[in-house]
Design a protein around this motif. Sequence first.
Motif, PDB file in Angstrom:
ATOM      1  N   ILE A 194      12.502   1.389  -0.179  1.00 32.47           N
ATOM      2  CA  ILE A 194      12.375   0.363   0.864  1.00 32.47           C
ATOM      3  C   ILE A 194      11.306  -0.646   0.482  1.00 32.47           C
ATOM      4  O   ILE A 194      11.462  -1.862   0.698  1.00 32.47           O
ATOM      5  CB  ILE A 194      12.052   1.010   2.221  1.00 32.47           C
ATOM      6  N   VAL A 195      10.219  -0.176  -0.100  1.00 34.96           N
ATOM      7  CA  VAL A 195       9.139  -1.075  -0.542  1.00 34.96           C
ATOM      8  C   VAL A 195       9.657  -2.053  -1.584  1.00 34.96           C
ATOM      9  O   VAL A 195       9.491  -3.273  -1.467  1.00 34.96           O
ATOM     10  CB  VAL A 195       7.947  -0.266  -1.095  1.00 34.96           C
ATOM     11  N   ILE A 196      10.284  -1.519  -2.630  1.00 37.38           N
ATOM     12  CA  ILE A 196      10.794  -2.380  -3.712  1.00 37.38           C
ATOM     13  C   ILE A 196      11.863  -3.333  -3.174  1.00 37.38           C
ATOM     14  O   ILE A 196      11.887  -4.529  -3.504  1.00 37.38           O
ATOM     15  CB  ILE A 196      11.361  -1.537  -4.866  1.00 37.38           C
TER      16      ILE A 196
ATOM     17  N   ILE B  30       0.841  -1.205   0.000  1.00 41.22           N
ATOM     18  CA  ILE B  30       0.000   0.000   0.000  1.00 41.22           C
ATOM     19  C   ILE B  30       0.875   1.253   0.000  1.00 41.22           C
ATOM     20  O   ILE B  30       0.611   2.213  -0.744  1.00 41.22           O
ATOM     21  CB  ILE B  30      -0.954   0.002   1.213  1.00 41.22           C
ATOM     22  N   LEU B  31       1.920   1.257   0.840  1.00 41.24           N
ATOM     23  CA  LEU B  31       2.837   2.408   0.861  1.00 41.24           C
ATOM     24  C   LEU B  31       3.497   2.590  -0.505  1.00 41.24           C
ATOM     25  O   LEU B  31       3.671   3.721  -0.972  1.00 41.24           O
ATOM     26  CB  LEU B  31       3.899   2.213   1.944  1.00 41.24           C
TER      27      LEU B  31
ATOM     28  N   ALA C 123       3.293   5.790  -3.005  1.00 45.90           N
ATOM     29  CA  ALA C 123       4.515   6.527  -3.350  1.00 45.90           C
ATOM     30  C   ALA C 123       4.775   6.562  -4.845  1.00 45.90           C
ATOM     31  O   ALA C 123       5.368   7.522  -5.356  1.00 45.90           O
ATOM     32  CB  ALA C 123       5.711   5.887  -2.628  1.00 45.90           C
ATOM     33  N   LEU C 124       4.324   5.554  -5.558  1.00 47.49           N
ATOM     34  CA  LEU C 124       4.653   5.411  -6.978  1.00 47.49           C
ATOM     35  C   LEU C 124       4.275   6.621  -7.831  1.00 47.49           C
ATOM     36  O   LEU C 124       5.065   7.036  -8.700  1.00 47.49           O
ATOM     37  CB  LEU C 124       3.995   4.142  -7.531  1.00 47.49           C
ATOM     38  N   PRO C 125       3.088   7.248  -7.629  1.00 46.38           N
ATOM     39  CA  PRO C 125       2.735   8.403  -8.470  1.00 46.38           C
ATOM     40  C   PRO C 125       3.673   9.600  -8.306  1.00 46.38           C
ATOM     41  O   PRO C 125       3.735  10.460  -9.182  1.00 46.38           O
ATOM     42  CB  PRO C 125       1.319   8.759  -7.987  1.00 46.38           C
TER      43      PRO C 125
END
Length: 320
Positions: free
Chosen positions: A235-237, A130-131, A135-137
Amino acid sequence: MKKAGAVIIPTIIAAFIIGYMLFRVWDDLIVAVQSATPSYLILAVVICVLAWFLRGFRYQYILEKLLVRINMWLSTACIYVSQTANLIVPARLGDLVRLLILRHEVDATYSKGLSSLVVERFFDIITIAILGAMALPFALNMPEWFSTVIAFTLVLCFLFLIILFAFGKLSSTNKYINLVLNLLNEVKQASLGLYATGILGVSSIIIWLTDSAICWVIAMMFQQSIPFIIIILAIVIGNLVKAVPLTPGGVGTYELAVALTLEVSGTPAAIATLIAVIDHLVKNLITLAGGIVSLYVFGEWSVDLLKRAFSKGLDKGDMV
Protein backbone atom coordinates in the motif's frame (compact mmCIF):
# COMPACT_ATOMS: atom_id res chain seq x y z
CA MET A 1 -8.93 20.45 -27.20
CA LYS A 2 -6.03 20.72 -24.78
CA LYS A 3 -8.38 20.16 -21.82
CA ALA A 4 -9.83 17.06 -23.47
CA GLY A 5 -6.34 15.74 -24.16
CA ALA A 6 -5.33 16.33 -20.54
CA VAL A 7 -8.06 13.87 -19.50
CA ILE A 8 -8.09 11.43 -22.43
CA ILE A 9 -4.35 10.76 -22.65
CA PRO A 10 -3.88 9.89 -18.94
CA THR A 11 -7.02 7.72 -19.14
CA ILE A 12 -5.58 5.82 -22.10
CA ILE A 13 -2.33 5.31 -20.19
CA ALA A 14 -4.28 3.94 -17.20
CA ALA A 15 -6.31 1.60 -19.41
CA PHE A 16 -3.14 0.36 -21.14
CA ILE A 17 -1.43 -0.44 -17.81
CA ILE A 18 -4.46 -2.32 -16.45
CA GLY A 19 -4.91 -4.14 -19.77
CA TYR A 20 -1.26 -5.19 -19.83
CA MET A 21 -1.40 -6.44 -16.24
CA LEU A 22 -4.45 -8.58 -16.95
CA PHE A 23 -3.16 -9.83 -20.31
CA ARG A 24 0.12 -11.16 -18.92
CA VAL A 25 -1.69 -13.41 -16.41
CA TRP A 26 -4.84 -14.06 -18.43
CA ASP A 27 -4.50 -17.84 -18.46
CA ASP A 28 -4.40 -17.98 -14.65
CA LEU A 29 -7.10 -15.40 -13.97
CA ILE A 30 -10.07 -17.76 -14.34
CA VAL A 31 -8.58 -20.23 -11.86
CA ALA A 32 -7.84 -17.41 -9.42
CA VAL A 33 -11.35 -15.98 -9.69
CA GLN A 34 -12.92 -19.40 -9.16
CA SER A 35 -11.00 -19.79 -5.89
CA ALA A 36 -12.32 -16.49 -4.49
CA THR A 37 -14.71 -16.13 -1.55
CA PRO A 38 -16.86 -13.11 -2.52
CA SER A 39 -18.23 -12.57 1.01
CA TYR A 40 -14.93 -10.94 1.98
CA LEU A 41 -15.87 -8.08 -0.33
CA ILE A 42 -18.59 -7.03 2.10
CA LEU A 43 -16.06 -6.71 4.92
CA ALA A 44 -13.70 -4.78 2.63
CA VAL A 45 -16.49 -2.32 1.76
CA VAL A 46 -17.39 -1.80 5.44
CA ILE A 47 -13.76 -1.11 6.33
CA CYS A 48 -13.45 1.26 3.38
CA VAL A 49 -16.48 3.30 4.49
CA LEU A 50 -15.06 3.44 8.03
CA ALA A 51 -11.74 4.71 6.64
CA TRP A 52 -13.53 7.62 4.97
CA PHE A 53 -15.10 8.74 8.24
CA LEU A 54 -11.72 8.48 9.94
CA ARG A 55 -10.43 10.85 7.26
CA GLY A 56 -13.42 13.09 7.89
CA PHE A 57 -12.60 13.25 11.61
CA ARG A 58 -8.98 14.18 10.89
CA TYR A 59 -9.96 16.84 8.35
CA GLN A 60 -12.48 18.33 10.75
CA TYR A 61 -9.74 18.63 13.36
CA ILE A 62 -7.38 20.30 10.87
CA LEU A 63 -10.05 22.86 9.98
CA GLU A 64 -10.82 23.52 13.65
CA LYS A 65 -7.16 24.39 14.21
CA LEU A 66 -7.61 26.94 11.42
CA LEU A 67 -10.73 28.29 13.19
CA VAL A 68 -13.07 26.83 10.57
CA ARG A 69 -15.94 25.08 12.35
CA ILE A 70 -17.73 22.28 10.50
CA ASN A 71 -19.21 18.93 11.53
CA MET A 72 -17.71 15.59 10.62
CA TRP A 73 -20.40 14.84 8.02
CA LEU A 74 -19.49 17.98 6.09
CA SER A 75 -15.74 17.38 6.40
CA THR A 76 -16.16 13.81 5.13
CA ALA A 77 -18.37 15.01 2.28
CA CYS A 78 -15.71 17.56 1.27
CA ILE A 79 -13.15 14.79 0.96
CA TYR A 80 -15.57 12.54 -0.92
CA VAL A 81 -16.32 15.20 -3.54
CA SER A 82 -12.70 16.23 -4.06
CA GLN A 83 -11.50 12.64 -4.35
CA THR A 84 -14.31 11.85 -6.77
CA ALA A 85 -13.13 14.79 -8.87
CA ASN A 86 -9.60 13.36 -8.73
CA LEU A 87 -10.87 10.22 -10.46
CA ILE A 88 -11.56 12.39 -13.51
CA VAL A 89 -9.35 15.46 -13.31
CA PRO A 90 -5.59 14.92 -13.83
CA ALA A 91 -2.78 16.05 -11.50
CA ARG A 92 -5.03 15.83 -8.39
CA LEU A 93 -6.53 19.22 -9.26
CA GLY A 94 -9.84 17.90 -7.95
CA ASP A 95 -8.58 18.64 -4.44
CA LEU A 96 -9.13 22.34 -5.14
CA VAL A 97 -12.88 21.69 -5.16
CA ARG A 98 -12.70 21.65 -1.37
CA LEU A 99 -11.75 25.31 -1.37
CA LEU A 100 -14.97 26.12 -3.22
CA ILE A 101 -17.11 23.98 -0.94
CA LEU A 102 -15.66 25.45 2.25
CA ARG A 103 -16.08 28.97 0.87
CA HIS A 104 -19.72 28.32 0.05
CA GLU A 105 -20.68 26.38 3.19
CA VAL A 106 -18.80 28.18 5.97
CA ASP A 107 -17.29 31.23 4.21
CA ALA A 108 -13.74 29.94 4.77
CA THR A 109 -11.02 31.75 2.85
CA TYR A 110 -9.29 29.95 0.00
CA SER A 111 -6.06 30.37 1.95
CA LYS A 112 -7.39 28.31 4.87
CA GLY A 113 -8.84 25.74 2.51
CA LEU A 114 -5.49 25.35 0.77
CA SER A 115 -3.64 25.21 4.11
CA SER A 116 -5.93 22.42 5.29
CA LEU A 117 -5.11 20.44 2.13
CA VAL A 118 -1.37 20.90 2.65
CA VAL A 119 -1.60 19.68 6.25
CA GLU A 120 -3.67 16.64 5.26
CA ARG A 121 -1.35 15.72 2.40
CA PHE A 122 1.77 16.20 4.53
CA PHE A 123 0.54 13.83 7.24
CA ASP A 124 -0.56 11.30 4.63
CA ILE A 125 2.83 11.33 2.89
CA ILE A 126 5.01 11.27 6.00
CA THR A 127 2.86 8.53 7.59
CA ILE A 128 3.04 6.17 4.63
CA ALA A 129 6.77 6.86 4.27
CA ILE A 130 7.40 6.02 7.94
CA LEU A 131 5.22 2.89 7.72
CA GLY A 132 7.12 1.87 4.59
CA ALA A 133 10.48 2.39 6.29
CA MET A 134 9.32 0.23 9.20
CA ALA A 135 7.97 -2.51 6.90
CA LEU A 136 10.92 -2.67 4.50
CA PRO A 137 13.30 -4.65 6.80
CA PHE A 138 10.69 -7.43 7.05
CA ALA A 139 10.34 -7.79 3.27
CA LEU A 140 12.86 -9.92 1.38
CA ASN A 141 14.03 -9.51 -2.21
CA MET A 142 12.41 -6.10 -2.66
CA PRO A 143 13.72 -3.89 -5.50
CA GLU A 144 16.30 -1.34 -4.42
CA TRP A 145 14.18 1.52 -5.71
CA PHE A 146 11.62 0.83 -2.96
CA SER A 147 14.03 2.05 -0.28
CA THR A 148 15.14 4.93 -2.53
CA VAL A 149 11.58 6.18 -3.00
CA ILE A 150 10.80 5.90 0.73
CA ALA A 151 14.05 7.63 1.74
CA PHE A 152 13.52 10.40 -0.82
CA THR A 153 9.99 10.98 0.51
CA LEU A 154 11.22 11.20 4.10
CA VAL A 155 13.91 13.70 3.08
CA LEU A 156 11.31 15.88 1.34
CA CYS A 157 9.10 15.80 4.44
CA PHE A 158 12.07 16.77 6.62
CA LEU A 159 12.92 19.68 4.31
CA PHE A 160 9.30 20.85 4.43
CA LEU A 161 9.42 20.88 8.24
CA ILE A 162 12.61 22.97 8.14
CA ILE A 163 10.86 25.45 5.83
CA LEU A 164 7.89 25.65 8.20
CA PHE A 165 10.09 26.41 11.21
CA ALA A 166 12.24 28.88 9.28
CA PHE A 167 9.54 30.87 7.48
CA GLY A 168 6.33 30.18 9.37
CA LYS A 169 6.26 33.56 11.17
CA LEU A 170 7.80 35.87 8.57
CA SER A 171 5.91 38.44 6.50
CA SER A 172 6.62 40.43 3.36
CA THR A 173 5.37 43.54 1.61
CA ASN A 174 5.25 41.61 -1.66
CA LYS A 175 1.68 40.35 -2.17
CA TYR A 176 2.58 36.96 -3.63
CA ILE A 177 5.42 36.20 -1.23
CA ASN A 178 3.15 37.17 1.64
CA LEU A 179 0.49 34.72 0.39
CA VAL A 180 3.04 31.90 0.53
CA LEU A 181 4.26 32.96 3.99
CA ASN A 182 0.69 33.18 5.23
CA LEU A 183 0.03 29.69 3.90
CA LEU A 184 3.09 28.34 5.75
CA ASN A 185 2.01 30.10 8.93
CA GLU A 186 -1.48 28.55 8.74
CA VAL A 187 -0.01 25.11 8.10
CA LYS A 188 2.21 25.56 11.13
CA GLN A 189 -0.74 26.74 13.21
CA ALA A 190 -2.79 23.70 12.29
CA SER A 191 -0.17 20.99 12.69
CA LEU A 192 2.96 21.75 14.71
CA GLY A 193 1.66 22.06 18.24
CA LEU A 194 2.54 19.06 20.42
CA TYR A 195 -1.10 18.05 20.95
CA ALA A 196 -2.07 18.70 17.32
CA THR A 197 0.88 16.71 16.01
CA GLY A 198 -0.08 13.83 18.28
CA ILE A 199 -3.74 13.83 17.20
CA LEU A 200 -2.91 14.12 13.50
CA GLY A 201 -0.07 11.61 13.71
CA VAL A 202 -2.06 8.92 15.52
CA SER A 203 -5.17 9.41 13.37
CA SER A 204 -3.04 9.24 10.20
CA ILE A 205 -1.46 5.96 11.31
CA ILE A 206 -4.91 4.50 12.03
CA ILE A 207 -6.19 5.71 8.65
CA TRP A 208 -3.37 4.03 6.72
CA LEU A 209 -3.49 0.83 8.73
CA THR A 210 -7.22 0.72 7.97
CA ASP A 211 -6.49 1.34 4.29
CA SER A 212 -4.01 -1.57 4.37
CA ALA A 213 -6.62 -3.75 6.10
CA ILE A 214 -8.88 -3.42 3.04
CA CYS A 215 -6.18 -4.94 0.83
CA TRP A 216 -5.48 -7.62 3.47
CA VAL A 217 -9.15 -8.68 3.52
CA ILE A 218 -9.19 -8.84 -0.29
CA ALA A 219 -6.08 -11.03 -0.17
CA MET A 220 -7.95 -13.38 2.20
CA MET A 221 -10.73 -13.50 -0.38
CA PHE A 222 -8.26 -15.47 -2.53
CA GLN A 223 -7.06 -17.64 0.40
CA GLN A 224 -3.74 -15.80 0.54
CA SER A 225 -2.04 -15.61 3.95
CA ILE A 226 0.10 -12.59 3.18
CA PRO A 227 1.80 -11.06 6.23
CA PHE A 228 0.16 -7.76 7.14
CA ILE A 229 3.54 -6.03 7.09
CA ILE A 230 3.90 -6.95 3.39
CA ILE A 231 0.42 -5.60 2.70
CA ILE A 232 1.43 -2.34 4.39
CA LEU A 233 4.53 -2.11 2.21
CA ALA A 234 2.45 -2.77 -0.93
CA ILE A 235 0.00 0.00 0.00
CA VAL A 236 2.89 2.36 0.78
CA ILE A 237 4.62 1.76 -2.55
CA GLY A 238 1.31 1.93 -4.40
CA ASN A 239 0.42 5.31 -2.90
CA LEU A 240 3.88 6.80 -3.32
CA VAL A 241 3.82 5.83 -7.01
CA LYS A 242 0.22 7.05 -7.24
CA ALA A 243 1.35 10.45 -5.94
CA VAL A 244 3.01 11.03 -9.33
CA PRO A 245 -0.02 12.35 -11.27
CA LEU A 246 0.36 10.32 -14.47
CA THR A 247 -3.23 9.04 -14.55
CA PRO A 248 -6.56 10.17 -13.01
CA GLY A 249 -6.78 8.81 -9.46
CA GLY A 250 -3.53 6.91 -9.98
CA VAL A 251 -5.45 4.18 -11.80
CA GLY A 252 -3.02 1.76 -13.39
CA THR A 253 0.13 2.99 -11.66
CA TYR A 254 -1.26 2.09 -8.22
CA GLU A 255 -2.31 -1.40 -9.29
CA LEU A 256 1.02 -2.04 -10.98
CA ALA A 257 3.02 -1.01 -7.88
CA VAL A 258 0.85 -3.00 -5.45
CA ALA A 259 0.85 -6.11 -7.66
CA LEU A 260 4.63 -5.91 -8.13
CA THR A 261 5.21 -5.69 -4.37
CA LEU A 262 2.94 -8.66 -3.64
CA GLU A 263 4.41 -10.67 -6.50
CA VAL A 264 8.00 -10.09 -5.37
CA SER A 265 7.00 -11.20 -1.86
CA GLY A 266 5.85 -14.58 -3.21
CA THR A 267 2.20 -14.09 -4.19
CA PRO A 268 1.30 -15.72 -7.54
CA ALA A 269 1.22 -13.14 -10.32
CA ALA A 270 -2.43 -13.64 -11.27
CA ILE A 271 -3.65 -13.37 -7.68
CA ALA A 272 -1.37 -10.40 -6.95
CA THR A 273 -2.88 -8.65 -9.98
CA LEU A 274 -6.44 -9.40 -8.89
CA ILE A 275 -5.78 -8.24 -5.33
CA ALA A 276 -4.33 -4.96 -6.57
CA VAL A 277 -7.09 -4.32 -9.11
CA ILE A 278 -9.96 -5.23 -6.77
CA ASP A 279 -8.43 -3.28 -3.87
CA HIS A 280 -8.29 -0.08 -5.94
CA LEU A 281 -11.66 -0.79 -7.55
CA VAL A 282 -13.38 -1.11 -4.16
CA LYS A 283 -11.77 2.09 -2.91
CA ASN A 284 -12.63 4.02 -6.06
CA LEU A 285 -16.24 2.78 -6.21
CA ILE A 286 -16.82 3.74 -2.57
CA THR A 287 -15.23 7.11 -3.35
CA LEU A 288 -17.53 7.58 -6.35
CA ALA A 289 -20.64 6.53 -4.41
CA GLY A 290 -19.75 8.81 -1.51
CA GLY A 291 -19.05 11.68 -3.91
CA ILE A 292 -22.43 11.32 -5.61
CA VAL A 293 -24.25 11.21 -2.26
CA SER A 294 -22.27 14.22 -1.04
CA LEU A 295 -23.15 16.23 -4.16
CA TYR A 296 -26.80 15.41 -3.53
CA VAL A 297 -26.50 16.56 0.08
CA PHE A 298 -24.75 19.83 -0.87
CA GLY A 299 -27.35 20.52 -3.54
CA GLU A 300 -27.41 21.59 -7.17
CA TRP A 301 -25.04 24.50 -6.55
CA SER A 302 -22.17 22.07 -5.93
CA VAL A 303 -22.60 20.40 -9.32
CA ASP A 304 -22.64 23.79 -11.06
CA LEU A 305 -19.63 24.86 -9.02
CA LEU A 306 -17.71 21.76 -10.08
CA LYS A 307 -18.50 22.42 -13.73
CA ARG A 308 -17.32 26.01 -13.42
CA ALA A 309 -14.16 24.98 -11.59
CA PHE A 310 -13.22 22.41 -14.23
CA SER A 311 -14.01 24.68 -17.19
CA LYS A 312 -12.55 27.98 -15.96
CA GLY A 313 -10.48 27.20 -12.88
CA LEU A 314 -10.54 29.09 -9.60
CA ASP A 315 -10.76 32.84 -9.71
CA LYS A 316 -7.26 33.86 -8.67
CA GLY A 317 -8.55 37.16 -7.41
CA ASP A 318 -10.62 35.37 -4.74
CA MET A 319 -7.81 33.22 -3.40
CA VAL A 320 -6.95 35.35 -0.37
